[in-house]
Design a protein around this motif. Structure first.
Motif, PDB file in Angstrom:
ATOM      1  N   HIS A 127       0.998  -1.248  -0.045  1.00 20.74           N
ATOM      2  CA  HIS A 127      -0.009  -0.166   0.044  1.00 20.74           C
ATOM      3  C   HIS A 127       0.885   1.350  -0.099  1.00 20.74           C
ATOM      4  O   HIS A 127       0.354   2.266   0.292  1.00 20.74           O
ATOM      5  N   HIS A 128       2.125   1.124  -0.467  1.00 17.26           N
ATOM      6  CA  HIS A 128       2.874   2.499  -0.592  1.00 17.26           C
ATOM      7  C   HIS A 128       1.941   2.977  -1.889  1.00 17.26           C
ATOM      8  O   HIS A 128       1.928   2.719  -2.761  1.00 17.26           O
ATOM      9  N   HIS A 129       1.833   4.500  -1.589  1.00 12.92           N
ATOM     10  CA  HIS A 129       0.969   5.269  -2.563  1.00 12.92           C
ATOM     11  C   HIS A 129       1.689   6.321  -3.041  1.00 12.92           C
ATOM     12  O   HIS A 129       1.183   7.384  -3.588  1.00 12.92           O
ATOM     13  N   GLU A 130       3.128   6.492  -2.899  1.00 19.21           N
ATOM     14  CA  GLU A 130       3.789   7.723  -3.407  1.00 19.21           C
ATOM     15  C   GLU A 130       3.631   7.651  -4.851  1.00 19.21           C
ATOM     16  O   GLU A 130       3.192   6.611  -5.586  1.00 19.21           O
ATOM     17  N   GLU A 131       3.968   8.950  -5.532  1.00 15.80           N
ATOM     18  CA  GLU A 131       3.865   8.902  -6.891  1.00 15.80           C
ATOM     19  C   GLU A 131       4.362   7.951  -7.666  1.00 15.80           C
ATOM     20  O   GLU A 131       3.829   7.324  -8.802  1.00 15.80           O
TER      21      GLU A 131
END
Ligand code: NAD
Length: 313
Positions: A127-131
């Motif tokens: 669930h990393h949601h960096e660009e």
């Protein structure tokens, strides 16, 4: 060159077979046809440079011989697809981890050092949601996986196994984190979104977007994927490497549904289906997925040849 491909009857594996046979290499495929298809290999069956063994690589008696023969090994065999991850979580974990362990143990025992490419997945970013999702990110804080994401855990374990064997035995390893890969021979049977949308659009059925449709993915043509894998494996530096393999154009599922409807010249309505209905259980989907590709490009000079529209057409 001698090339061993585990899972070579599958979607991506069969494109690797084509790439290497076209270069005059000898290719040996092992596949248990659990999701792969004999038909994917039909174009190659007549080639004297091609050999296929239908076998489960966990028990395949020829693994040691085939690994010792190979200059390069692509390890793609795995239990895949979101439907199966939900339905058979134990099998996903057991098969994926055991297959990777058996392969590396066999290579280590042979004393021969083929170049190995291990198919990992963007799922390791959880669930990393960096660009952009970069290889240096800390996976231990990213996953928050819950029991449902057994596939992601199995790929994290495969990466750890591959890198540990690389360090201990000097095996040259590329861990390739594939982002969503699409193209000819992919089926929608196991939950892959593009073939499912295409089938629905072509049949004039409702295109079913799961959840809000605001979640994004980045799709890479399979021919670009296998070209990138070959470049990574051809570096010849002998060190261990983790690299994203994908395309960095990001698109929401709503926009994808619109695009496919337009390209198929279809009147299908676009409908939204709750995850509970789609998968039979509530589902915390990953909201964004876009690869950082600087490492792939810098190390190999890789350039994409196919846009999303090219692949759909
Ligand atoms: P696929 O299902 O078409 O290919 C996997 C192949 O492995 C199948 O042919 C299957 O029959 C075979 N297999 C499974 N268990 C086996 C076993 N125990 N012994 C021998 N063969 C076995 O899927 P794919 O999309 O081509 O995926 C190939 C690899 O890429 C997998 O490791 C997958 O996790 C990874 N990957 C794919 C994507 C994608 O978008 N397609 C994304 C990330 C990672």
């Amino acid at each position: 060159m001698h090339v061993l491909i585990t899972g070579g009857a599958g979607f991506i594996g069969s494109h690797l077979v084509a790439l290497h046979l076209a270069r005059g290499h000898k290719v040996h495929v092992v596949d248990d046809l659990s999701t792969g298809l004999r038909a994917n290999l039909a174009p190659f069956e007549e080639s004297p440079n091609f050999r296929f063994d239908e076998a489960d690589m966990l028990t395949w008696p020829l693994l040691q011989q085939a690994a010792a023969w190979a200059d390069r090994i692509y390890h793609l065999a795995a239990v895949v697809g979101v439907y199966r991850v939900i339905a058979e979580p134990t099998r996903v974990l057991a098969t994926n981890i055991a297959a990777c362990e058996r392969l590396f143990r066999t290579i280590a025992a042979s004393g021969w050092l083929p170049q190995v490419v291990v198919a990992s997945s963007s799922e390791v970013y959880g669930h990393h949601h960096e660009e952009r999702l970069g290889e240096e990110m800390d996976l231990s804080v990213s996953t928050r996986v819950g029991t449902r994401w057994n596939y992601s855990v199995s790929k994290i374990a495969d990466e750890a196994l591959a890198l540990s064997y690389a360090q201990k035995f000097g095996i040259p390893v590329v861990v390739a984190r594939f982002f969503n890969t699409i193209g000819p021979r992919q089926t929608g049977r196991y939950g892959m979104v593009v073939p499912r949308f295409v089938e629905q659009a072509v049949r004039g059925e409702p295109i079913t977007v799961y959840g809000t449709g605001e979640q994004t993915r980045s799709f890479c043509d399979v021919r670009d994927n296998v070209a990138a894998l070959d470049l990574l494996a051809s570096r010849g530096s002998g060190d261990a490497l983790v690299a994203n393999v994908g395309n960095d154009r990001e698109i929401s599922m709503n926009a994808l549904a619109e695009l496919i409807r337009e390209r198929a010249d279809s009147d299908s309505p676009i409908t939204h289906v709750p995850y509970l209905k789609a998968y039979g259980e509530d589902f915390e989907d990953i909201q964004r997925r876009r690869p950082e590709l600087t490492r792939l490009r810098t190390l190999t000079g890789f350039r994409h040849r196919y846009t999303l529209e090219d692949t759909l057409d």
